[in-house]
Design a protein around this motif. Structure first.
Motif, PDB file in Angstrom:
ATOM      1  N   SER A  21       2.687   1.926   1.753  1.00 28.28           N
ATOM      2  CA  SER A  21       1.505   2.239   2.539  1.00 28.28           C
ATOM      3  C   SER A  21       0.404   1.247   2.226  1.00 28.28           C
ATOM      4  O   SER A  21       0.324   0.698   1.135  1.00 28.28           O
ATOM      5  N   PRO A  22      -0.504   0.997   3.149  1.00 25.03           N
ATOM      6  CA  PRO A  22      -1.613   0.085   2.891  1.00 25.03           C
ATOM      7  C   PRO A  22      -2.512   0.626   1.782  1.00 25.03           C
ATOM      8  O   PRO A  22      -2.513   1.798   1.461  1.00 25.03           O
ATOM      9  N   HIS A  23      -3.294  -0.277   1.210  1.00 26.61           N
ATOM     10  CA  HIS A  23      -4.265   0.132   0.194  1.00 26.61           C
ATOM     11  C   HIS A  23      -5.237   1.159   0.755  1.00 26.61           C
ATOM     12  O   HIS A  23      -5.811   1.947  -0.002  1.00 26.61           O
ATOM     13  N   ARG A  24      -5.409   1.136   2.032  1.00 27.86           N
ATOM     14  CA  ARG A  24      -6.356   2.063   2.650  1.00 27.86           C
ATOM     15  C   ARG A  24      -6.022   3.507   2.311  1.00 27.86           C
ATOM     16  O   ARG A  24      -6.908   4.317   2.027  1.00 27.86           O
ATOM     17  N   GLY A  25      -4.734   3.850   2.337  1.00 28.30           N
ATOM     18  CA  GLY A  25      -4.334   5.217   2.009  1.00 28.30           C
ATOM     19  C   GLY A  25      -4.684   5.590   0.585  1.00 28.30           C
ATOM     20  O   GLY A  25      -5.129   6.716   0.311  1.00 28.30           O
ATOM     21  N   LEU A  27      -7.135   4.281  -1.205  1.00 26.39           N
ATOM     22  CA  LEU A  27      -8.591   4.392  -1.299  1.00 26.39           C
ATOM     23  C   LEU A  27      -9.095   5.689  -0.682  1.00 26.39           C
ATOM     24  O   LEU A  27     -10.011   6.334  -1.218  1.00 26.39           O
ATOM     25  N   ILE A  28      -8.505   6.085   0.436  1.00 21.73           N
ATOM     26  CA  ILE A  28      -8.924   7.343   1.075  1.00 21.73           C
ATOM     27  C   ILE A  28      -8.601   8.527   0.172  1.00 21.73           C
ATOM     28  O   ILE A  28      -9.413   9.453   0.004  1.00 21.73           O
TER      29      ILE A  28
END
Length: 488
Positions: A21-25, A27-28
């Motif tokens: 998964s992207p780092h975005r997940g 961080l969220i």
């Protein structure tokens, strides 16, 4: 000096579709954890100021607002900086034995420096000498067998000779540890606090030993810096629950060694028996640590063997029989503890707040990197289950090693599997403890035996950004210890 890498059939823990998964997940998820703690702090403060039903001055923590510096501040900053900058590289390259000792010593330095932010007296020597704590009861144990026979009758509140809250709240193995230190000439708060810090900081090394024994050395190496900088170290120094966490962690580590493929014959026997003895001590220092049965089961499932169980049962039984013959009956004492719990703060604290406020304490104690890692652990569960379901095994693979000349092929992805199974088991144990209602507040220390395993989940985070996640771990501990005066 060689770089240790996982076997060819074992992909790196951060690889694979379940962790791509992207780092975005990440961080969220971490932001969600931070938001949970912020909401718990704001809502808890409003509730406590309005009704007083939380019985905590700075909910969800048992602490009070007191920004301060101390003699441990420079060392804490130095240890944090060194681990953030060099921890991942050192963990990847050190020979294994040197790594485990380095992790223990560095975790000890981190814990000591955090404790000394509050100074020697406040941070260490006086923590276990308050009217609630164990050392107040040590002088009463002039005749240990007699006190064990009478132990349960002093658990309820309001009776003559009622125990101090922490003694009443635990089986006698807890207070007997400090009685033993006193008999060895190591009495007083300074020695007791030092003992808890030294033993409690060994949990990081125990987690590494367990993971490697189950075939996840690469994952253990990736987890090492996060285990060292666990924010929960704030409460390991100084609370007796840090010592309890060490007993439970080494019980699990020895179980993994006994069940692993790298130890045979006398070594496996010694590890299995030692694990049983420590499991026995675990449930005689804390009633709630019976929940360690869940990560123990995860270890056996991961190792695909039940061979250590008879030895573990033998060691466990030896401890239980000894306490029982000396007059303490665990099953009679626990209902009395429940009675005492609801006589005190447990009966006054709001379950409606603490059932989720406790989880905010877990977020802080394990750190945002662990929260993000836990997302990846849960995302990996379907893959791990499917892979292990395809790998067919029967009772024989659980009861004895394969016949001579027969090679048993392991399932794929063996390096990630121990992390996933153990972390999931620890999370399940925490949920059971939470909904039971027997852990309302103070879980930042009470749940140390579980919380200290969760930073291992950060091993599944991508290599890019690891220093940022480590910095977040260190910042959580440093801010907590410098902005608040914790009670433990």
């Amino acid at each position: 000096m060689t770089l240790h890498s996982p076997p060819r059939h074992s992909p790196s823990p951060e690889a694979g579709p379940s962790t791509a998964s992207p780092h975005r997940g990440d961080l969220i998820t971490a932001a969600g954890g931070a938001l949970l703690f912020a909401v718990a702090a704001v809502a808890g403060t409003v509730i406590e100021n309005t009704t007083g039903s939380l019985r905590a001055p700075w909910p969800p923590l048992l602490a009070r607002w007191l920004p301060h510096l101390g003699p441990g501040t420079p060392t804490a900053l130095l240890v944090a900086a060194l681990v953030v900058l060099y921890g991942p590289a050192v963990a990847a390259r050190l020979p294994w034995r040197r790594l485990t000792w380095t992790v223990w010593l560095t975790a000890m330095a981190w814990t000591w420096s955090l404790a000394l932010v509050d100074g020697w007296r406040t941070g260490v020597a006086d923590r276990l000498t308050t009217r609630y704590e164990y050392l107040r009861g040590v002088p009463r144990f002039t005749d240990v067998p007699a006190m064990l026979r009478e132990f349960s009758q002093h658990i309820p509140g309001g009776v003559p000779g009622s125990w101090q809250p922490h003694i009443a709240g635990h089986p006698p193995g807890a207070i007997l540890t400090f009685v033993g230190l006193d008999r060895l000439g190591l009495g007083g708060g300074g020695w007791a606090g030092s003992f808890c810090i030294v033993t409690g900081s060994s949990v990081a090394a125990a987690v590494l030993v367990a993971l490697r024994a189950l075939g996840a050395e690469h994952g253990a190496r990736r987890a090492a810096p996060f285990l060292v900088l666990a924010p929960a170290a704030v409460w390991v120094g100084t609370s007796a629950d840090g010592y309890f966490a060490a007993v439970a962690a080494w019980a699990l580590a020895l179980l993994a060694v006994a069940a692993g493929r790298t130890v045979r014959d006398a070594g496996a026997w010694a590890a299995g028996l030692g694990s049983g003895l420590l499991f026995g001590l675990t449930v005689y220092v804390s009633y709630g640590l019976t929940l360690m049965a869940l990560p123990a089961l995860a270890i056996l499932v991961c190792a695909r063997t039940a061979r250590p169980v008879p030895l573990v049962a033998l060691g466990f039984g030896a401890v239980a029989v000894t306490f029982t013959l000396l007059g303490f009956r665990w099953w009679e004492a626990y209902p009395l503890l429940v009675e005492r719990y609801y006589q005190g703060s447990g009966g006054l604290r709001s379950y409606g707040y603490w059932v989720w406020g406790n989880l905010a304490c877990v977020v802080l104690g394990s750190g945002l990197a662990a929260v993000a890692g836990a997302r990846r652990v849960l995302a990996a569960v379907p893959d791990v289950v499917r892979q292990r379901w395809r790998w067919r095994w029967g009772w024989r693979s659980w009861s004895r090693p394969p016949a001579a000349g027969v090679r048993r092929e392991p399932p794929p992805d063996t390096d990630r599997t121990p992390l996933v199974l153990i972390v999931c088991a620890v999370l399940a144990a925490l949920l059971v403890a939470d909904v039971s209602g027997m852990s309302k507040a103070e879980t930042e220390r009470i749940w140390l035996p579980f919380t200290l395993w969760l930073p291992a989940a950060a091993a599944l985070l991508p290599s890019a950004g690891r220093r940022g996640w480590l910095a977040a771990q260190a910042a959580a501990a440093l801010l907590t210890n410098h902005l608040l005066l914790t009670y433990w």
